[in-house]
Write a protein that holds these residues in place. Structure first.
Motif, short mmCIF file in Angstrom:
data_model
loop_
_atom_site.label_atom_id
_atom_site.label_comp_id
_atom_site.label_asym_id
_atom_site.label_seq_id
_atom_site.Cartn_x
_atom_site.Cartn_y
_atom_site.Cartn_z
N THR A 107 0.82 -1.21 0.00
CA THR A 107 0.00 0.00 0.00
C THR A 107 0.86 1.26 0.00
N VAL A 108 1.87 1.30 0.88
CA VAL A 108 2.69 2.53 0.97
C VAL A 108 3.59 2.69 -0.25
N THR A 109 4.06 1.60 -0.82
CA THR A 109 4.91 1.74 -2.01
C THR A 109 4.09 2.14 -3.24
N ARG A 110 2.91 1.59 -3.37
CA ARG A 110 2.05 1.98 -4.49
C ARG A 110 1.67 3.45 -4.39
N ALA A 111 1.49 3.95 -3.18
CA ALA A 111 1.17 5.37 -2.99
C ALA A 111 2.34 6.26 -3.40
N ARG A 112 3.54 5.68 -3.46
CA ARG A 112 4.72 6.44 -3.86
C ARG A 112 5.13 6.13 -5.30
N THR A 132 -6.73 -3.96 0.24
CA THR A 132 -6.15 -2.75 0.83
C THR A 132 -5.24 -2.01 -0.14
N SER A 133 -4.38 -2.76 -0.82
CA SER A 133 -3.36 -2.13 -1.66
C SER A 133 -3.84 -1.84 -3.08
#
Length: 200
Positions: A107-112, A132-133
């Motif tokens: 999730t956090v890497t896809r957001a970046r 979630t991701s």
């Protein structure tokens, strides 16, 4: 003592205290100094060892003080992991998180800006990770191999020690050929990086 053509010594006898109460030995291969579970669980039986709300890595909400602390550490560690991959990769590309659990890192890497994929054998965790991701999460290495996708970064955050078919996993990650000390060919792009963080 001989075990599957290895010269081994028994280190301890213990058991799975969390779910199954099955007893097993930890043995050491004298040639490689690798510790192994004996007998090794069969791959088809592995979900039995994770099928509980008490397994912290698959918990969505804390149910006691220990799980509350675990989730706080897990959240903080995501920031450290992002800093680490940002330091070694100047641009976002394809990323594979092996043993992605509930998909927090995806999730956090896809957001970046990363195109992030996961491998997670546990069905409930895999479904949560996908939801979630918004990314693709494979159930097995075999399923991931069908895509012939290459990755700039492959991460294994506390996952390698859970692998049953270690040789098969290493062959998948390295694709049978190490290009140099840091960069792997085939499943990793020409300047890809493999990150391993193992349990203490």
């Amino acid at each position: 003592m001989k075990h599957n053509n290895m010269t081994v010594e028994k280190i301890i006898t213990t058991q799975d205290f969390l779910i199954t109460n099955k007893r097993f030995k930890i043995i050491k291969d004298r040639e490689t100094n690798v510790l192994k579970t004996s007998p090794a669980p069969k791959e088809k039986d592995m979900p039995l060892y994770y099928n509980t709300e008490a397994y912290a890595s698959h918990q969505e909400k804390p149910n006691n003080l220990v799980s509350l602390l675990y989730m706080w550490v897990r959240k903080r560690s995501l920031k450290s992991k992002i800093r680490l991959i940002s330091a070694i990769s100047t641009k976002a590309g394809n990323l594979l998180d092996f043993g992605c659990g509930l998909g927090g890192f995806l999730t956090v890497t896809r957001a970046r800006g990363w195109s992030s994929y996961g491998i997670e054998p546990h069905q409930k965790a895999r479904t949560k990770a996908e939801n979630t991701s918004g990314g693709v999460v494979f159930s097995t290495i075999k399923e991931a191999q069908k895509t012939n996708k290459k990755y700039d970064v492959i991460t294994l955050w506390h996952s390698l020690e859970h692998v049953v078919g270690l040789g098969k996993t290493i062959r998948f990650l390295y694709n049978s050929r190490l290009a140099d000390q840091y960069h792997l060919k085939n499943h990793l792009e020409s300047l890809g990086t493999l990150l391993l963080l193992r349990g203490l």
